[in-house]
Design a protein around this motif. Structure first.
Motif, mmCIF file in Angstrom:
data_model
loop_
_atom_site.group_PDB
_atom_site.id
_atom_site.type_symbol
_atom_site.label_atom_id
_atom_site.label_comp_id
_atom_site.label_asym_id
_atom_site.label_seq_id
_atom_site.Cartn_x
_atom_site.Cartn_y
_atom_site.Cartn_z
ATOM 1 N N ARG A 15 3.339 -7.918 -3.033
ATOM 2 C CA ARG A 15 3.007 -7.485 -4.707
ATOM 3 C C ARG A 15 3.079 -6.058 -4.810
ATOM 4 O O ARG A 15 3.482 -5.491 -5.861
ATOM 5 C CB ARG A 15 1.644 -8.231 -5.116
ATOM 6 C CG ARG A 15 1.733 -9.559 -5.213
ATOM 7 C CD ARG A 15 0.394 -10.012 -5.881
ATOM 8 N NE ARG A 15 -0.865 -9.614 -5.122
ATOM 9 C CZ ARG A 15 -1.507 -10.443 -4.334
ATOM 10 N NH1 ARG A 15 -0.997 -11.639 -4.190
ATOM 11 N NH2 ARG A 15 -2.432 -10.119 -3.522
ATOM 12 N N ARG A 16 2.717 -5.104 -4.022
ATOM 13 C CA ARG A 16 2.349 -3.829 -3.852
ATOM 14 C C ARG A 16 3.019 -3.078 -2.903
ATOM 15 O O ARG A 16 2.010 -2.675 -1.920
ATOM 16 C CB ARG A 16 0.913 -3.573 -4.302
ATOM 17 C CG ARG A 16 0.441 -4.336 -5.499
ATOM 18 C CD ARG A 16 -1.208 -3.953 -5.732
ATOM 19 N NE ARG A 16 -1.164 -2.600 -6.029
ATOM 20 C CZ ARG A 16 -0.986 -2.086 -7.604
ATOM 21 N NH1 ARG A 16 -0.758 -2.702 -8.373
ATOM 22 N NH2 ARG A 16 -1.035 -0.631 -7.763
ATOM 23 N N PRO A 17 4.223 -3.168 -2.786
ATOM 24 C CA PRO A 17 4.750 -2.652 -1.347
ATOM 25 C C PRO A 17 4.384 -0.902 -1.215
ATOM 26 O O PRO A 17 4.497 -0.547 -0.171
ATOM 27 C CB PRO A 17 6.211 -2.556 -1.509
ATOM 28 C CG PRO A 17 6.523 -2.816 -3.010
ATOM 29 C CD PRO A 17 5.397 -3.729 -3.513
ATOM 30 N N GLU A 18 4.271 -0.390 -2.432
ATOM 31 C CA GLU A 18 3.598 1.145 -2.446
ATOM 32 C C GLU A 18 2.548 1.256 -1.374
ATOM 33 O O GLU A 18 2.193 2.505 -1.280
ATOM 34 C CB GLU A 18 3.395 1.522 -3.679
ATOM 35 C CG GLU A 18 2.491 1.332 -4.839
ATOM 36 C CD GLU A 18 2.457 -0.275 -5.157
ATOM 37 O OE1 GLU A 18 1.707 -0.595 -5.907
ATOM 38 O OE2 GLU A 18 3.688 -0.771 -4.975
ATOM 39 N N LEU A 19 1.704 0.309 -1.116
ATOM 40 C CA LEU A 19 0.639 0.436 -0.606
ATOM 41 C C LEU A 19 0.683 0.282 1.092
ATOM 42 O O LEU A 19 -0.243 0.431 1.987
ATOM 43 C CB LEU A 19 -0.480 -0.577 -0.862
ATOM 44 C CG LEU A 19 -0.963 -0.652 -2.219
ATOM 45 C CD1 LEU A 19 -1.980 -1.834 -2.529
ATOM 46 C CD2 LEU A 19 -1.716 0.736 -2.733
ATOM 47 N N ARG A 20 1.950 0.459 1.547
ATOM 48 C CA ARG A 20 2.494 -0.062 2.825
ATOM 49 C C ARG A 20 1.838 1.160 3.742
ATOM 50 O O ARG A 20 1.213 0.737 4.811
ATOM 51 C CB ARG A 20 3.838 -0.439 3.074
ATOM 52 C CG ARG A 20 4.291 -0.793 4.292
ATOM 53 C CD ARG A 20 5.801 -0.973 4.449
ATOM 54 N NE ARG A 20 6.245 -1.166 5.853
ATOM 55 C CZ ARG A 20 6.227 -2.664 6.322
ATOM 56 N NH1 ARG A 20 5.639 -3.415 5.552
ATOM 57 N NH2 ARG A 20 6.529 -2.634 7.637
ATOM 58 N N ASP A 21 2.109 2.158 3.252
ATOM 59 C CA ASP A 21 1.753 3.329 4.201
ATOM 60 C C ASP A 21 0.305 3.363 4.388
ATOM 61 O O ASP A 21 -0.297 3.734 5.464
ATOM 62 C CB ASP A 21 2.292 4.586 3.845
ATOM 63 C CG ASP A 21 3.734 4.838 3.981
ATOM 64 O OD1 ASP A 21 4.313 3.877 4.682
ATOM 65 O OD2 ASP A 21 4.632 5.576 3.309
ATOM 66 N N ASP A 22 -0.461 3.385 3.297
ATOM 67 C CA ASP A 22 -1.913 3.397 3.432
ATOM 68 C C ASP A 22 -2.445 2.182 4.249
ATOM 69 O O ASP A 22 -3.421 2.498 5.199
ATOM 70 C CB ASP A 22 -2.535 3.368 1.862
ATOM 71 C CG ASP A 22 -3.991 3.037 1.899
ATOM 72 O OD1 ASP A 22 -4.507 4.164 2.330
ATOM 73 O OD2 ASP A 22 -4.565 2.242 1.486
ATOM 74 N N VAL A 23 -2.107 1.135 4.038
ATOM 75 C CA VAL A 23 -2.636 0.006 4.882
ATOM 76 C C VAL A 23 -2.062 0.112 6.269
ATOM 77 O O VAL A 23 -3.134 0.013 7.172
ATOM 78 C CB VAL A 23 -2.009 -1.404 4.400
ATOM 79 C CG1 VAL A 23 -2.274 -2.397 5.385
ATOM 80 C CG2 VAL A 23 -2.655 -1.753 2.772
ATOM 81 N N ALA A 24 -1.073 0.508 6.626
ATOM 82 C CA ALA A 24 -0.479 0.663 7.923
ATOM 83 C C ALA A 24 -1.338 1.672 8.533
ATOM 84 O O ALA A 24 -2.000 1.568 9.835
ATOM 85 C CB ALA A 24 0.799 1.004 8.109
#
Length: 349
Positions: A15-24
């Motif tokens: 839903r929110r691919p922009e959060l990928r770097d933060d989650v990683a």
């Protein structure tokens, strides 16, 4: 539990691919998102918990229902989105709140209430089987209320108040009888209660039922009364206290999303506790009830009866008094629409 948290994170990033770097970064690197060992379980738990806020239902100065969007723990980006979505949908969701009530009980040792219920038909409340079985039992004549601590039948009411702060108390209507409890061997955790005939009953119109299908990641909210859970149920008591502001047994609005669907089951990821059993699971955009909440496991998806089960069983049970035979269940939407306008004939399994 790890796999469920990993699935939650996967849906979040879809839903929110922009959060990928933060989650990683929080999971220890991008590789953790691709592999089966998705980082530290505590990091996963934090990501899951911070994305699902819980709000108080309240009243304005005139006693009209509202959602208190200020007094809540908002920690994650998706939690902020859900708050904004709920704010946009307040005019749709708030009119439903006065038809959600606690199943209050007097004369029985233990908690002052056994779960949540909501108006599904004229003078009829739907809740969970496991809620109804606490206060009622099957008998040859149908159903009877259990005996309380003093050897007398328990006294029950459907109470629409119990807010964090009440300008005016909600309606409290005695529960006259049990219409139907789904048998134990069924996977459908549902029961129907008949309210006493009072003038106030006429002011509580049935909640609208969702007849159309709903897609994955549809925004939902759970309307009900979460009760405090023990450390055995919720190991992280500090997390529970933060999300629920350490206030329990009052009416709450918990937003989230559809997680997945099965033929008679929908799972969602809204934050719930034990008292939410019997809560209405509402599509935020339309204000329609998509299902009946019945179960949840710590940091895992929670479950609800599919909307078609709710409407078909309810329409059959409401109007047949204390008969215990199960109404027919039809899953085709065209059949549900027709049956929503008439009573179902009894059918054998």
């Amino acid at each position: 539990m790890r796999n469920d948290a990993v699935d939650f994170v996967a849906r979040l990033l879809k839903r929110r691919p922009e959060l990928r770097d933060d989650v990683a970064a929080r999971l220890g690197g991008a590789a953790a998102l691709e592999g089966t060992d998705a980082g530290d379980i505590r990091a996963l738990e934090t990501i899951v918990s911070e994305q699902r806020p819980v709000f108080f239902a309240g009243q304005d100065a005139t006693g009209q229902s509202l959602i208190d969007l200020a007094d809540a723990s908002i920690r994650g980006d998706e939690a902020r989105y859900l708050k904004e979505e709920l704010e946009r949908r307040q005019a749709v969701v708030t009119p439903l709140l006065n038809r959600i009530g606690r199943i209050d009980v007097e004369g029985m040792t233990g908690a002052p209430f056994v779960g949540t219920g909501w108006i599904i038909d004229d003078g009829v409340v739907v809740t969970n089987r496991h809620v109804a079985e606490v206060i009622a039992r099957r008998s040859a004549a149908g159903y009877s209320f259990r005996m309380g601590a003093a050897g007398l039948p328990v006294s029950l009411s459907f109470a629409t108040g119990h807010l964090k702060s009440e300008v005016m108390p909600g309606v409290a209507i005695p529960i006259a009888s049990v219409l139907y409890i789904e048998p134990d061997q069924s996977a459908v955790d549902i029961a129907f209660l008949k309210l006493s005939v009072q003038s106030s009953v006429g002011t509580l119109s049935p909640l609208p039922i969702r007849l159309a299908s709903i897609g994955e990641s549809t925004p939902l909210c759970v309307l009900g009364y979460p009760a405090k859970a023990s450390p055995r149920i919720i190991p992280d008591q500090a997390l529970m206290q933060d999300l629920f502001r350490d206030v329990y047994d009052v009416k709450r609005v918990a937003p989230g999303f559809v997680a997945r669907q099965a033929p008679e089951l929908i799972t969602h990821d809204c934050a719930t506790l034990g008292g939410n059993s019997g809560s209405a699971v509402v599509v935020m955009e339309t204000g329609e009830v998509a299902g009946l909440h019945f179960a949840g496991i710590y940091l895992r998806e929670t479950r609800q009866c599919r909307h078609t089960c709710c409407v078909t069983i309810a329409r059959g049970a409401a109007g047949r008094g204390r008969r215990s035979s199960r109404p027919g269940i039809y899953r085709r939407h065209c059949r549900v629409r027709r049956l929503a306008r008439q009573q179902l004939p009894s059918q054998s399994r």
